[in-house]
Enzyme design. Structure first.
Site, short mmCIF file in Angstrom:
data_model
loop_
_atom_site.label_atom_id
_atom_site.label_comp_id
_atom_site.label_asym_id
_atom_site.label_seq_id
_atom_site.Cartn_x
_atom_site.Cartn_y
_atom_site.Cartn_z
CB CYS A 1 -1.00 -0.04 1.15
SG CYS A 1 -2.41 1.02 0.82
CG HIS B 1 -3.51 -3.59 3.04
ND1 HIS B 1 -2.51 -3.10 3.84
CD2 HIS B 1 -4.15 -2.50 2.53
CE1 HIS B 1 -2.54 -1.78 3.83
NE2 HIS B 1 -3.53 -1.39 3.05
CD GLU C 1 -1.34 -6.32 5.14
OE1 GLU C 1 -1.00 -6.64 3.99
OE2 GLU C 1 -1.48 -5.13 5.51
N1 GLN Z 1 -1.78 6.79 2.71
C1 GLN Z 1 -1.96 6.01 1.52
C2 GLN Z 1 -3.32 6.20 0.90
O1 GLN Z 1 -4.21 6.68 1.54
C3 GLN Z 1 -1.69 4.53 1.80
C4 GLN Z 1 -2.70 3.91 2.70
C5 GLN Z 1 -2.23 2.60 3.31
O2 GLN Z 1 -1.05 2.29 3.31
N2 GLN Z 1 -3.15 1.82 3.83
O3 GLN Z 1 -3.53 5.86 -0.24
#
Ligand code: GLN
Length: 545
Positions: free
Chosen positions: A382, A508, A510
């Site tokens: 992410c 994600h 995970e």
């Molecule tokens: N801050 C980034 C976004 O909002 C990544 C978010 C995250 O890592 N969950 O896109």
């Protein structure tokens, strides 16, 4: 008819009530009981989505795109299930419902009160979960500690549920702490006595005490607790510290917890089958290999902030007979003093997890650059994915000051930018791009080798994405976007073909990792780190075989 087990907490928070609840669920399931789990969080937030990880640890994301407490992770991992948004009840959610109802006129003519209106709404939300999913047993964990003011309406609602459903259908399990004092480590029962007294004061007599302690509870401690808390001695269960949380169901089942619960709830005796789980736990205890992964984050002091990432790494290690040693690297430290990047020298792989905000981001970018230049296995998740794009844009494309517009709204090169649909969003709560979304994977890519499929579903939580204006240029210079979503518009996975193993995901993985079924992206990364380690060792000792 669904029966209920309410799990309360005593003495202090952070006892591992979530793991305990999940472990009880595991035990019951091993008896052939159909279980469902839900969590009550008495805080006023509607959901934990806007909380700082320092307050509550990681924010979990459910398949249906709800931002939940990290205990959901324990439930999903222990029982290999997927829960939805209805499984979390918060004060915020309950009050929102009641207040909206009041404005609509649902309570016309009445004074709206905590009892009965709020407690009725709590009961409605709990029984609704039971009605929809129809489990034999619904486990309900109550966050916080007995005695907290904000927990009171919930405990009152649970007391009423016991009265309405009958003792044989409702069980109260109290998870509590037995501290050890002095050089001899005397086990102290007084805090638990007080906590049970507190519960009784609101009309709840716990049926079972599950006691967290550094060492197994002594027989005399159990006897004393039984006497003072008015439970039978078999109802006092030792849940002492173990090396691996997946051992917890075994520890409690050895003390007859399963039989005890079944007989109290009048559920016909069934033979337990934790054999396969025991084999798994034994295998995990004897892992042979070892590999070191540097996890570069902003909240490394509170490990719970990255609990699912850490679990996914460990799960991968289990499948590879390798202990994953996580080296926690504080991104802020790297940012303040870039020479500190040297701490990454001993790592066999580098992971940059999800995150938000400017602080620490330059440290993470340094770590990514280090991984790329030294050809170390890299996994970005992410925010880690987005920063890998920034790093590449700056250092390979030469776009000085390239950045994510989240971090620098004035950047001349916003290679990561707000998702177009986010521009309309005014309310922050629950409005990110959330939950499981289908992703298309291109053949002949690392992502395809990892997943062995061209279409997958993974969970998301973000507002920003790769700016489509830069895709062509990035790809022309060797970065490959190997997976996309929404008809090819959104970039989901990046890789660098010439590198040993360099991969990052906008989603994600995970959240879908399970102890016996690691997320494939993590497993491939850990496997690469193991291979890298072997190669490096051969370089150092060419004669060794
Ligand atoms: N801050 C980034 C976004 O909002 C990544 C978010 C995250 O890592 N969950 O896109």
């Amino acid at each position: 008819m669904t029966k209920y087990i309410f799990v309360t907490g005593g003495v202090l928070s952070g006892l591992g009530k979530g793991v305990t609840t999940a472990a009880v669920g595991k035990i019951l399931r091993s008896r052939g009981v159909k279980v469902d789990l839900c969590k009550i969080d008495p805080y006023l937030n509607v959901d934990p989505g806007l909380m700082n990880p320092y307050q509550h640890g990681e924010v979990w994301v459910t398949k249906d795109g709800y931002e939940a407490d990290l205990d959901f992770g324990h439930y999903e991992r222990f029982l290999d299930i997927e829960l939805d948004r209805e499984h979390n009840i918060t004060t915020g959610k309950v009050y929102l419902q009641v207040l909206e109802g009041e404005r609509k006129g649902n309570y016309l003519g009445q004074t709206v009160q905590i009892i009965p209106h709020v407690t009725d709404e709590i009961k409605r939300q709990i029984t609704e979960i039971a009605r929809i999913n129809n489990p034999d047993v619904l486990l309900v964990e109550i966050g916080g500690t007995t005695g907290d003011i904000e927990g009171m309406p919930f405990l009152e609602a649970l007391r009423q549920l016991r009265m309405e459903n009958g003792k044989e259908n409702v069980l109260f399990v109290h998870v509590t702490l037995i501290p050890s004092l002095g050089t001899v480590g005397e086990q102290k029962t007084k805090p638990t006595q007080h906590s049970v007294k507190e519960l009784r004061g609101i009309g709840i007599q716990p049926d079972i005490l599950i006691c967290r302690s550094p060492r197994p509870l002594l027989d005399e401690t159990k006897a004393k607790l039984a006497l003072f808390c008015d439970v039978g001695k078999p109802e006092v269960v030792s849940n002492h510290d173990v090396d691996n949380i997946y051992e917890v169901p075994l520890v409690m089942e050895e003390q007859g917890l399963g039989d005890n619960i079944l007989s109290k709830l009048n559920i016909r005796e069934r033979k337990h089958d934790l054999k396969e789980w025991r084999r798994f736990v034994e295998q995990v205890k004897g892992l042979r290999g070892e590999v070191r992964i540097a996890l570069v984050g902003k909240y490394t002091e509170l490990r719970d902030s990255y609990i699912s990432v850490a679990e996914a790494l460990k799960h991968s290690g289990y499948a590879l007979d390798t202990k994953v040693d996580i080296q926690w690297v504080e991104a802020l430290g790297l940012e303040d003093d870039p020479r500190k990047v040297g701490v990454l020298k001993g790592a066999d792989g580098i992971l940059v997890p999800g995150g938000f905000g400017k602080r620490g981001s330059e440290g993470k970018i340094l770590a990514i650059e280090y991984a790329r230049r030294n050809d170390l296995p890299f996994l970005g998740i992410c925010f880690g994915f987005q920063l890998a794009v920034v790093e590449y844009a700056r250092n390979v494309l030469g776009l000085k000051d390239a950045n994510s517009s989240e971090l620098d709204p004035q950047t001349p090169h916003p290679v990561i930018d707000l998702l177009p649909e986010q521009k309309e969003v005014k309310q922050m709560g629950g409005t990110m791009r959330l939950g499981e979304i289908p992703v298309e994977i291109e053949p002949d890519t690392l992502a395809h080798r990892i997943y062995g499929a061209t279409r997958i579903g993974e969970r998301h939580r973000h507002r920003y994405e790769v700016n489509p204006r830069y895709i062509e240029e990035l790809e022309a210079k060797g970065l490959r976007f190997s997976s996309r979503s929404d008809g090819g518009r959104r970039m989901e996975v990046l890789e660098i073909p010439g590198q040993f193993h360099f991969l990052a995901t906008q989603f994600h993985p995970e959240f879908r990792s399970r102890p016996q079924r690691p997320a494939s992206v993590f497993k491939a990364f850990v496997e690469a780190a193991v291979r890298k380690k072997v190669m490096e060792e051969k370089k150092l000792h060419p004669q060794a075989r």
